[in-house]
Design a protein around this motif. Structure first.
Motif, PDB file in Angstrom:
ATOM      1  N   ALA A 130       8.678  67.316  15.754  1.00  0.00           N
ATOM      2  CA  ALA A 130       7.242  67.062  15.617  1.00  0.00           C
ATOM      3  C   ALA A 130       6.810  65.883  16.480  1.00  0.00           C
ATOM      4  O   ALA A 130       7.633  65.130  17.018  1.00  0.00           O
ATOM      5  CB  ALA A 130       6.897  66.802  14.153  1.00  0.00           C
ATOM      6  N   ARG A 131       5.514  65.747  16.607  1.00  0.00           N
ATOM      7  CA  ARG A 131       4.914  64.616  17.325  1.00  0.00           C
ATOM      8  C   ARG A 131       3.703  64.147  16.529  1.00  0.00           C
ATOM      9  O   ARG A 131       3.136  64.922  15.743  1.00  0.00           O
ATOM     10  CB  ARG A 131       4.490  65.035  18.725  1.00  0.00           C
ATOM     11  N   PRO A 132       3.288  62.906  16.711  1.00  0.00           N
ATOM     12  CA  PRO A 132       2.120  62.415  15.964  1.00  0.00           C
ATOM     13  C   PRO A 132       0.844  63.088  16.443  1.00  0.00           C
ATOM     14  O   PRO A 132       0.694  63.383  17.628  1.00  0.00           O
ATOM     15  CB  PRO A 132       2.110  60.921  16.271  1.00  0.00           C
ATOM     16  N   ILE A 133      -0.059  63.329  15.525  1.00  0.00           N
ATOM     17  CA  ILE A 133      -1.355  63.890  15.910  1.00  0.00           C
ATOM     18  C   ILE A 133      -2.191  62.830  16.613  1.00  0.00           C
ATOM     19  O   ILE A 133      -2.916  63.126  17.557  1.00  0.00           O
ATOM     20  CB  ILE A 133      -2.090  64.438  14.666  1.00  0.00           C
ATOM     21  N   GLY A 134      -2.091  61.588  16.148  1.00  0.00           N
ATOM     22  CA  GLY A 134      -2.836  60.508  16.787  1.00  0.00           C
ATOM     23  C   GLY A 134      -4.168  60.256  16.112  1.00  0.00           C
ATOM     24  O   GLY A 134      -4.280  60.331  14.878  1.00  0.00           O
ATOM     25  N   VAL A 135      -5.190  60.031  16.926  1.00  0.00           N
ATOM     26  CA  VAL A 135      -6.504  59.631  16.421  1.00  0.00           C
ATOM     27  C   VAL A 135      -7.449  60.840  16.446  1.00  0.00           C
ATOM     28  O   VAL A 135      -7.603  61.495  17.473  1.00  0.00           O
ATOM     29  CB  VAL A 135      -7.099  58.481  17.261  1.00  0.00           C
ATOM     30  N   ILE A 136      -8.068  61.104  15.289  1.00  0.00           N
ATOM     31  CA  ILE A 136      -9.075  62.170  15.182  1.00  0.00           C
ATOM     32  C   ILE A 136     -10.316  61.576  14.523  1.00  0.00           C
ATOM     33  O   ILE A 136     -10.217  60.907  13.487  1.00  0.00           O
ATOM     34  CB  ILE A 136      -8.547  63.356  14.352  1.00  0.00           C
ATOM     35  N   GLU A 137     -11.451  61.807  15.144  1.00  0.00           N
ATOM     36  CA  GLU A 137     -12.729  61.299  14.630  1.00  0.00           C
ATOM     37  C   GLU A 137     -12.658  59.788  14.399  1.00  0.00           C
ATOM     38  O   GLU A 137     -13.195  59.263  13.417  1.00  0.00           O
ATOM     39  CB  GLU A 137     -13.126  62.033  13.345  1.00  0.00           C
ATOM     40  N   GLY A 138     -11.955  59.118  15.298  1.00  0.00           N
ATOM     41  CA  GLY A 138     -11.866  57.669  15.238  1.00  0.00           C
ATOM     42  C   GLY A 138     -10.886  57.119  14.228  1.00  0.00           C
ATOM     43  O   GLY A 138     -10.797  55.904  14.036  1.00  0.00           O
ATOM     44  N   ILE A 139     -10.104  57.985  13.578  1.00  0.00           N
ATOM     45  CA  ILE A 139      -9.154  57.543  12.547  1.00  0.00           C
ATOM     46  C   ILE A 139      -7.740  57.901  12.979  1.00  0.00           C
ATOM     47  O   ILE A 139      -7.465  59.055  13.349  1.00  0.00           O
ATOM     48  CB  ILE A 139      -9.476  58.184  11.186  1.00  0.00           C
ATOM     49  N   ASP A 140      -6.840  56.938  12.916  1.00  0.00           N
ATOM     50  CA  ASP A 140      -5.434  57.160  13.245  1.00  0.00           C
ATOM     51  C   ASP A 140      -4.741  57.801  12.040  1.00  0.00           C
ATOM     52  O   ASP A 140      -4.714  57.228  10.957  1.00  0.00           O
ATOM     53  CB  ASP A 140      -4.779  55.822  13.599  1.00  0.00           C
ATOM     54  N   LEU A 141      -4.194  58.986  12.234  1.00  0.00           N
ATOM     55  CA  LEU A 141      -3.522  59.679  11.134  1.00  0.00           C
ATOM     56  C   LEU A 141      -2.098  59.175  10.924  1.00  0.00           C
ATOM     57  O   LEU A 141      -1.385  59.651  10.045  1.00  0.00           O
ATOM     58  CB  LEU A 141      -3.515  61.201  11.381  1.00  0.00           C
ATOM     59  N   MET A 142      -1.659  58.244  11.733  1.00  0.00           N
ATOM     60  CA  MET A 142      -0.388  57.537  11.590  1.00  0.00           C
ATOM     61  C   MET A 142       0.811  58.480  11.513  1.00  0.00           C
ATOM     62  O   MET A 142       1.185  59.090  12.486  1.00  0.00           O
ATOM     63  CB  MET A 142      -0.453  56.569  10.401  1.00  0.00           C
ATOM     64  N   HIS A 143       1.408  58.642  10.332  1.00  0.00           N
ATOM     65  CA  HIS A 143       2.634  59.457  10.214  1.00  0.00           C
ATOM     66  C   HIS A 143       2.351  60.940   9.961  1.00  0.00           C
ATOM     67  O   HIS A 143       3.277  61.679   9.592  1.00  0.00           O
ATOM     68  CB  HIS A 143       3.522  58.903   9.094  1.00  0.00           C
ATOM     69  N   THR A 144       1.130  61.354  10.156  1.00  0.00           N
ATOM     70  CA  THR A 144       0.813  62.783  10.094  1.00  0.00           C
ATOM     71  C   THR A 144       1.035  63.368  11.484  1.00  0.00           C
ATOM     72  O   THR A 144       0.583  62.800  12.485  1.00  0.00           O
ATOM     73  CB  THR A 144      -0.641  63.010   9.659  1.00  0.00           C
ATOM     74  N   GLY A 145       1.756  64.484  11.529  1.00  0.00           N
ATOM     75  CA  GLY A 145       2.092  65.052  12.833  1.00  0.00           C
ATOM     76  C   GLY A 145       1.805  66.531  12.927  1.00  0.00           C
ATOM     77  O   GLY A 145       1.197  67.140  12.036  1.00  0.00           O
TER      78      GLY A 145
END
Length: 442
Positions: A130-145
């Protein structure tokens, strides 16, 4: 006798499913509600029929419970949890417990139960990178991938050894990081990578249910093509229709899987005992089935269709509606037949016998399975026979029938006398059957 008829009717499914890969995805609710035992019985049956199974489980209610125990709050972005370090610890603990419980239930072998003499071996492990999703709608999803790669060679190796593969909604990076994934992402990408025959989602609703914004009456969509599914999502985006939360989550991934090569995606209720069996082994199913293109296909018959045609016409031969045809005769005349398939199952047939000297053709053996007589299959077969007759130079089409006169009259056929038939056909007319003659100009 009903059992015998049913058992014969599922034989084509059993033959076509053997050695095929099915990916079955279900949320943690199935385990929390105690319904997984019923599901295990059905999975065991599929495995005994030679289906290669990959299970993808979720754990959302278990994670929520664990977070509440630690007074932790998380938010969702587009259906995905924002997973910080504290939440990730709860995710790992919850998923680990659910996986162990599932493995235990799959290991049951109780006498006098559907699991008697079962020998389901379960393989689980780090199959998903897996890889991190990153930032969506200005929010970092952190350990969500999200899924980066599925180790298909490892999974296939286990499946070929007769094992069942169990995947959890966790992914690992080459640097040893752990990511919280959604079960729909894992299921869809796994099915695509394995070129699965079927991807099955168990959900809270009966399937994809559509309702208008000003109505509470929901319509279950039994079949959807990818194009129809995309159109439905656009309608939902414009807020002209309503979709249940499960449908909003699963439908985009179901469509993505079909577009990328998964043969069929099924969305069915987790609340119905035996839902998978009812969906897979009946003509109409009980949920929603998604395919890339239309399920109906009309084509010229081939020699391998003889068995299916015989199954269709034998009940009508038995009650006198059709004249009996032997297998040998059918094999000799197979090039005169056209068949119509629904999801690769033959559900109708018709034949054309040309009389070139009279510039006429005989429509014969028009038969449609009872479950599909309201789906326009009869009209499609008639249209195909008419086109075929015209291409052969026929100026009229005639049919002899004892039971379905009104159906033909409604489609432009006119009552005719026996002496209006081609001379050759007049000599073969059976006056004991007293079939009515109808003709249609082409």
């Amino acid at each position: 006798m009903d059992f015998v008829t049913w058992f014969r009717s599922v034989a084509p499914y059993i033959n076509s499913f053997r050695h095929k890969v099915f990916v079955v995805a279900f949320g943690g609710e199935v385990v929390a509600d105690g319904k997984f035992i019923e599901l295990v019985h059905d999975l065991n049956l599929l495995a005994s029929l030679g289906v290669r199974l990959v299970l993808v489980h979720g754990a959302r209610p278990q994670i929520e419970s664990r977070l509440n125990e630690h007074d932790l709050q998380t938010t969702y972005i587009r259906g995905m949890r924002v997973t910080d370090a504290a939440a990730l610890q709860c995710v790992k603990e919850s998923i680990g417990r659910v996986r162990v419980e599932i493995e235990a239930l799959l290991s049951m072998g109780l006498p006098n139960s559907p699991m008697a003499n079962a020998a389901i071996r379960v393989a689980s492990g780090n199959f998903v990178t897996a890889r991190p999703i990153g930032v969506i709608e200005g929010i970092d999803l952190m350990h969500t991938g999200e899924v980066r790669k599925v180790d298909i060679s490892a999974i296939r190796s286990r499946l070929e050894q007769g094992e069942l593969a169990l995947l959890s909604p966790l992914g690992y990076s080459p640097t040893g990081e752990i990511f919280n994934l959604t079960l729909e992402n894992v299921a869809a990408e796994t099915a695509i990578a394995l070129k699965a025959e079927k991807l099955i989602f168990l959900m809270d609703t009966e399937g994809i249910e559509k309702s208008t914004v000003d109505s509470e009456q929901a319509l279950l969509l039994r079949e959807l093509t990818v194009a129809e599914g995309r159109s439905l999502l656009k309608e939902f985006g414009r807020k002209t229709v309503k979709l249940a939360e499960d449908a909003q989550l699963y439908l985009p991934f179901a469509l993505h899987a079909c577009e990328r090569g998964v043969s069929r995606v099924h969305l069915i209720s987790r609340h119905v005992d035996g839902a998978i069996l009812q969906e897979l082994f009946t003509h109409s199913g009980i949920g929603t089935m998604i395919s890339e293109g239309p399920l109906q296909n009309l084509r010229d018959a081939r020699i391998e269709d003889v068995g299916a045609i015989l199954q269709l016409i034998e009940p009508l031969e038995a009650d006198g509606t059709l004249v009996r045809r032997s297998r040998e005769l059918l094999e000799m005349e197979i090039d005169r037949f056209v068949v119509i398939e629904h999801d690769r199952m033959t559900v109708g047939c018709a034949a054309l016998y040309p009389f070139p000297d009279d510039m006429a053709g005989e429509l014969a053996c028009l038969t449609v399975h009872p479950d599909y007589r309201s789906a326009g299959c009869g009209d499609a077969l008639l249209k195909a026979i008419e086109a075929k007759a015209r291409s052969q130079g026929s100026k009229k089409l005639f049919v002899l029938t004892t039971r379905t006169a009104h159906w033909f009259v409604e489609r432009g056929f006119l009552s005719a006398d026996v002496n209006q038939l081609p001379k050759v056909k007049q000599g073969l007319y059976n006056y004991q059957r007293r079939s009515k003659v109808f003709m249609k100009p082409l």
